[in-house]
Design a protein around this motif. Structure first.
Motif, PDB file in Angstrom:
ATOM      1  N   ILE A  73      34.861  43.405  45.664  1.00 17.51           N
ATOM      2  CA  ILE A  73      34.511  44.872  46.274  1.00 17.51           C
ATOM      3  C   ILE A  73      34.301  44.484  47.647  1.00 17.51           C
ATOM      4  CG2 ILE A  73      31.870  45.026  46.077  1.00 17.51           C
ATOM      5  CD1 ILE A  73      33.627  47.885  44.976  1.00 17.51           C
ATOM      6  N   LEU A  74      33.626  43.581  48.216  1.00 17.64           N
ATOM      7  CA  LEU A  74      33.360  43.107  49.715  1.00 17.64           C
ATOM      8  C   LEU A  74      34.928  42.808  50.234  1.00 17.64           C
ATOM      9  CD1 LEU A  74      30.175  40.899  49.467  1.00 17.64           C
ATOM     10  CD2 LEU A  74      30.356  43.381  50.329  1.00 17.64           C
ATOM     11  N   ARG A  76      23.934  34.728  48.876  1.00 18.13           N
ATOM     12  CA  ARG A  76      24.321  34.917  50.212  1.00 18.13           C
ATOM     13  C   ARG A  76      25.687  34.261  50.391  1.00 18.13           C
ATOM     14  NH1 ARG A  76      19.795  36.086  54.205  1.00 18.13           N
ATOM     15  NH2 ARG A  76      18.918  37.938  53.326  1.00 18.13           N
ATOM     16  N   PHE A 108      24.503  48.170  58.317  1.00 16.29           N
ATOM     17  CA  PHE A 108      25.105  47.889  56.904  1.00 16.29           C
ATOM     18  C   PHE A 108      24.830  46.438  56.445  1.00 16.29           C
ATOM     19  CE2 PHE A 108      28.534  46.407  54.090  1.00 16.29           C
ATOM     20  CZ  PHE A 108      28.306  47.648  53.001  1.00 16.29           C
ATOM     21  N   LYS A 166      22.158  44.591  56.312  1.00 12.20           N
ATOM     22  CA  LYS A 166      20.799  44.484  55.235  1.00 12.20           C
ATOM     23  C   LYS A 166      21.178  45.084  53.856  1.00 12.20           C
ATOM     24  CE  LYS A 166      18.318  48.235  57.690  1.00 12.20           C
ATOM     25  NZ  LYS A 166      19.509  48.669  58.864  1.00 12.20           N
ATOM     26  N   GLU A 167      21.881  46.145  53.855  1.00 15.97           N
ATOM     27  CA  GLU A 167      22.300  46.755  52.610  1.00 15.97           C
ATOM     28  C   GLU A 167      22.979  45.375  51.425  1.00 15.97           C
ATOM     29  OE1 GLU A 167      22.430  49.227  50.548  1.00 15.97           O
ATOM     30  OE2 GLU A 167      24.233  49.002  49.473  1.00 15.97           O
ATOM     31  N   LEU A 213      22.503  42.202  52.317  1.00 11.26           N
ATOM     32  CA  LEU A 213      21.572  41.082  52.134  1.00 11.26           C
ATOM     33  C   LEU A 213      20.312  41.232  51.042  1.00 11.26           C
ATOM     34  CD1 LEU A 213      21.048  40.021  56.148  1.00 11.26           C
ATOM     35  CD2 LEU A 213      22.725  39.083  54.314  1.00 11.26           C
ATOM     36  N   VAL A 214      19.948  42.392  50.761  1.00 10.48           N
ATOM     37  CA  VAL A 214      19.000  42.586  49.628  1.00 10.48           C
ATOM     38  C   VAL A 214      19.807  42.517  48.283  1.00 10.48           C
ATOM     39  CG1 VAL A 214      17.250  43.297  51.347  1.00 10.48           C
ATOM     40  CG2 VAL A 214      18.798  45.032  50.082  1.00 10.48           C
ATOM     41  N   ALA A 215      20.901  42.785  48.362  1.00  8.39           N
ATOM     42  CA  ALA A 215      21.725  42.953  46.942  1.00  8.39           C
ATOM     43  C   ALA A 215      21.339  41.649  46.011  1.00  8.39           C
ATOM     44  CB  ALA A 215      23.091  43.154  47.530  1.00  8.39           C
ATOM     45  N   PRO A 216      21.282  41.962  44.714  1.00  8.51           N
ATOM     46  CA  PRO A 216      21.069  40.631  43.814  1.00  8.51           C
ATOM     47  C   PRO A 216      22.398  40.033  43.707  1.00  8.51           C
ATOM     48  CG  PRO A 216      21.245  42.762  42.737  1.00  8.51           C
ATOM     49  CD  PRO A 216      21.396  43.064  44.062  1.00  8.51           C
ATOM     50  N   MET A 217      22.736  39.060  44.728  1.00  5.05           N
ATOM     51  CA  MET A 217      23.868  38.152  44.893  1.00  5.05           C
ATOM     52  C   MET A 217      23.889  37.160  45.847  1.00  5.05           C
ATOM     53  SD  MET A 217      27.251  40.175  46.638  1.00  5.05           S
ATOM     54  CE  MET A 217      28.665  39.032  46.479  1.00  5.05           C
ATOM     55  N   LYS A 231      33.342  40.236  40.897  1.00  3.96           N
ATOM     56  CA  LYS A 231      33.826  41.556  40.873  1.00  3.96           C
ATOM     57  C   LYS A 231      33.008  41.973  42.197  1.00  3.96           C
ATOM     58  CE  LYS A 231      33.944  46.372  38.905  1.00  3.96           C
ATOM     59  NZ  LYS A 231      33.095  46.785  37.933  1.00  3.96           N
ATOM     60  N   LYS A 232      31.767  41.420  42.589  1.00  3.87           N
ATOM     61  CA  LYS A 232      30.978  41.825  43.919  1.00  3.87           C
ATOM     62  C   LYS A 232      31.837  40.971  45.031  1.00  3.87           C
ATOM     63  CE  LYS A 232      26.642  41.771  41.634  1.00  3.87           C
ATOM     64  NZ  LYS A 232      25.160  41.074  41.469  1.00  3.87           N
ATOM     65  N   GLN A 250      18.254  36.720  59.352  1.00  2.00           N
ATOM     66  CA  GLN A 250      17.423  37.650  59.073  1.00  2.00           C
ATOM     67  C   GLN A 250      17.575  38.673  59.954  1.00  2.00           C
ATOM     68  OE1 GLN A 250      13.325  36.074  59.667  1.00  2.00           O
ATOM     69  NE2 GLN A 250      13.777  34.063  59.503  1.00  2.00           N
ATOM     70  N   ILE A 251      16.809  39.862  59.415  1.00  2.00           N
ATOM     71  CA  ILE A 251      17.034  41.116  60.244  1.00  2.00           C
ATOM     72  C   ILE A 251      15.986  41.615  61.315  1.00  2.00           C
ATOM     73  CG2 ILE A 251      17.113  43.786  59.950  1.00  2.00           C
ATOM     74  CD1 ILE A 251      19.590  42.493  59.068  1.00  2.00           C
TER      75      ILE A 251
END
Ligand SMILES: Nc1ncnc2c1ncn2[C@@H]1O[C@H](COP(=O)(O)OP(=O)(O)OP(=O)(O)O)[C@@H](O)[C@H]1O
Ligand SMILES: [Mg+2]
Lengths: 264, 248
Positions: free
Chosen positions: B6-7, B95, B84, B86-87, B89-93, B2-3, B247-248
Motif C-alpha cells: 500500500i505504501l 520502520r 504525513f 508521522k502517520e 512512523l507510529v503505525a504498527p509496522m 500488504k503494508k 524523530q519528529i
C-alpha cells in the motif's frame, strides 16, 4: 495503562518537559491541560515513540517506548495536533491506507470507513483530493481516520481545534461509546476548559514543562478555591507568571510563550 | 507484505497524478540525447568509436534514473514537513518495511522513467542488435533505481530541510553522472579520471546496460552485476538504518 516517571526532554539547552510523573488507569478518560508551549505535545510525542526522551521512564500498556517501540505502537491510536494527511490522496485513500497500515481486517474496513466518513459528514466528498478540503474538513477526516482502528489507548492532541460544534459532539459521543464498550483509555489535550470538564475523569495541568496540579475537576476547583475549571486553570497557570516578577518581564514571558507555541 | 504494497501504491499513484513532473523529467534526457547525440556524433565516429547515439542511450537512461531517484529523499523531507510521515512512523509496522515500501515505490517510478527514455530513444535513431536484451537491461535498471533511491532516502532521513537536501544532492548527483562514463568511453582516460570512475557506482550500472544493449562493456557485465547488487543491499540496509532514527 500509562505510567510516566520523572520524564524529561531537552531541546539543546531548553527544557520542554521537566521531570513529570503521572499515571493513567485502564479505561480512564484523562485530560492534559496547559498553556501554549507547556510541553503537552512533546510529552505525547515521547509516549507515542516519535521522540526520544532525555530522561525518565515511560510505560505504555506495560511496554517501554524507547526499547520496545513496536509493542507500544500496537497499543495506541493518535490524532495529531499538526496536519498528518496526504494531500495528494483522496479522503477515501487516506482512510484505506490507514486501515491497511493498522491491521484493520478487510471486512471491518469496508463497513467502518463509510460509517466514519458519514459521522464526520465527508461521505459525499470521499473521492476528492484532500488538498481541495478546508481546514475544518481536514480535521474531520483526521478524526475519522483516528477512529478506524480500535486500539487500547487513544491519544488526541487538541482534536477539536477548528471543529464545528456538531462534529465536536459526534466525536465525543463516539469516544464515550468506545470508552464504555471497549474500555478504551483516552488521553487528550484541549484549550477548551468546558470540554475537559465535561469529558475527563481526571485532569493534569502542565506549565513550563512541570505538572502543577492533578486530580478530578472538583479537586482542582477546591484546591484553587474557584467556581469553574477555567478559573482554576487561570489561577494555577496565571499565578506562576505573576510570581516571577511583574510588568515588563511578565509581558516578555507571554510573548515568548506565544512565539514558542507558534513553532511547536 | 500488504503494508509494503500500500505504501508502494501510494508512491506510484502520486506520481501518476502529477503530469507536470512526468513531462518535466522526460524533457531533459531527450534534450541531452538530441544535442549531444547528434552534436558529437560525427566526432565520435571519426575517432573510430562507432555510433554515438547507440553509445549514449544507456548513459542517458542511467542519468534519468539517478535524477528521478532524487525524489525519494525529497519526499521523505516533504512528508515530514507536511506531517504525513508521522502517520506512518507510529503505525504498527517496522520502520525498515516502511522505508522498503517507499523505496520500492520510488524505484518503480525511476525504472519506469528509464524505460520510457529508452523507448523514446528509438525515435532518435537508437538501434540495438538484439531487442530481447531489453529484458535483462530492465533488471539492471531496477538495480540502479533501488540503489540510488536508497541513497536518496538515507540522505532525506538525515536532513530536515529541502535546501540542505538539494545542496547535498547537487554535490552528489552531477559528479556521479559526469564521472560515470555516461557520456564517454571508460578506456583510455587519464589515470586520475579512471580512478574516479571506478569508485562511481553509476559507472557499473551504465556499463552493464551498454554490455547488454549494444554489446560493449568495459568491466564485464558479470562484475557490474555483482558490484550493483552488493551496493544495493548495503544502501538499502543503510537507508533503513537512518530511517529508523527519524524523530519528529
Ligand atoms: N523540535 C523542537 N525543537 C526545539 N524546541 C521544541 C521542539 N518541539 C517543541 N519545542 C519547544 O518545547 C516547548 C513545548 O512545546 P509543545 O509543542 O510540547 O507545547 P504544547 O504544550 O503542545 O503547546 P500548544 O498548546 O501550543 O500545542 C515549546 O517551548 C517549544 O518551542
Ligand atoms: Mg501542542
Amino acid at each position: 495503562m500509562i505510567t510516566v516517571q520523572n520524564l524529561s526532554k531537552k531541546f539543546g539547552e531548553f527544557t520542554a518537559v521537566d521531570g513529570i510523573s503521572f499515571d493513567v488507569k485502564d479505561g480512564e478518560i484523562f485530560a492534559f491541560l496547559g498553556p501554549n508551549g507547556a510541553g503537552k505535545s512533546t510529552t505525547i510525542k515521547i509516549l507515542t515513540t516519535l521522540l526520544q526522551p532525555t530522561g525518565g521512564d515511560v510505560r505504555i500498556n506495560g511496554h517501554d517506548p524507547v526499547h520496545h517501540p513496536s509493542e507500544v505502537r500496537r497499543s495506541f491510536g493518535i490524532v495529531f495536533q499538526d496536519p498528518s494527511l496526504d494531500d495528494d490522496l483522496t479522503a477515501l485513500e487516506n482512510m484505506e491506507l490507514h486501515g491497511v497500515l493498522y491491521d484493520v481486517p478487510d471486512d471491518v474496513r469496508k463497513r467502518r470507513i463509510p460509517e466514519l466518513l458519514k459521522l464526520v459528514d465527508l461521505h459525499e466528498r470521499k473521492d476528492d483530493l484532500v488538498k481541495e478540503f478546508s481546514g475544518g474538513m481536514r480535521r474531520r477526516l483526521e478524526i475519522a481516520r483516528g477512529f478506524l482502528h480500535h486500539p487500547k489507548i487513544i491519544f488526541l492532541d487538541e482534536p477539536t481545534l477548528g471543529l464545528d460544534p456538531q462534529t465536536r459532539n459526534h466525536m465525543w459521543t463516539y469516544l464515550k461509546e468506545l470508552n464504555k464498550n471497549e474500555g478504551t483509555t483516552i488521553f487528550f489535550t484541549t484549550h477548551y476548559m468546558e470540554e475537559a470538564d465535561r469529558a475527563a475523569e481526571r485532569i493534569a495541568v502542565i506549565d513550563h514543562g512541570k505538572i502543577i496540579a492533578i486530580g478530578r475537576s472538583e479537586d482542582l476547583k477546591k484546591q484553587t478555591n474557584t467556581a469553574s475549571l477555567e478559573d482554576a486553570f487561570l489561577a494555577l497557570t496565571g499565578k506562576t507568571i505573576r510570581e516571577e516578577g511583574g510588568g515588563g518581564l511578565d509581558h516578555m514571558r507571554q510573548m515568548r510563550t506565544l512565539w514558542r507555541g507558534g513553532r511547536r | 507484505m500488504k503494508k509494503i504494497y500500500i505504501l508502494w501504491l501510494r508512491q506510484v499513484k502520486k506520481y501518476i497524478r502529477s503530469k507536470s513532473r512526468m513531462a518535466g523529467s522526460l524533457f531533459q534526457p531527450l534534450l541531452y540525447l538530441i544535442a549531444m547525440g547528434y552534436g558529437l556524433g560525427s566526432v565520435f565516429q571519426r575517432a573510430g568509436q562507432g555510433n554515438y547515439v547507440d553509445f549514449l542511450v544507456p548513459g542517458i537512461v542511467g542519468m534519468n534514473i539517478i535524477f528521478t531517484s532524487m525524489f525519494a529523499g525529497m519526499e521523505v523531507i516533504w512528508d515530514r514537513q507536511f506531517g504525513f510521515l508521522k502517520e506512518t512512523l507510529v503505525a504498527p509496522m517496522s520502520r525498515f518495511n516502511i522505508m522498503l515500501g517507499r523505496t520500492i515505490g520510488s524505484a518503480t517510478i525511476a525504472t519506469g522513467q528509464g524505460l520510457i527514455v529508452m523507448l523514446l530513444s528509438f525515435f532518435v535513431g537508437f538501434r540495438m542488435p538484439n531487442i530481447w536484451m531489453i529484458i535483462p537491461a530492465i533488471i539492471v535498471m531496477i538495480l540502479i533505481s533501488l540503489l540510488f533511491t536508497s541513497v536518496s532516502t538515507m540522505i532525506g532521513s538525515m536532513l530536515r530541510d529541502m535546501q540542505g537536501f538539494q545542496a547535498v544532492m547537487n554535490f552528489l548527483i552531477m559528479p556521479l553522472f559526469l564521472l560515470s562514463g555516461a557520456l564517454y568511453p571508460l578506456n583510455g582516460l587519464p589515470s586520475f579520471l579512471t580512478a574516479v570512475t571506478i569508485v562511481d557506482p553509476l559507472s557499473y550500472g551504465i556499463d552493464a546496460m551498454r554490455g547488454l544493449l549494444i554489446g560493449s562493456s568495459h568491466f564485464g557485465v558479470g562484475l557490474d552485476l555483482v558490484v550493483l547488487t552488493a551496493l544495493t543491499v548495503i544502501f538499502l540496509w543503510l537507508g533503513g538504518h537512518f530511517f529508523k532514527k527519524v524523530q519528529i
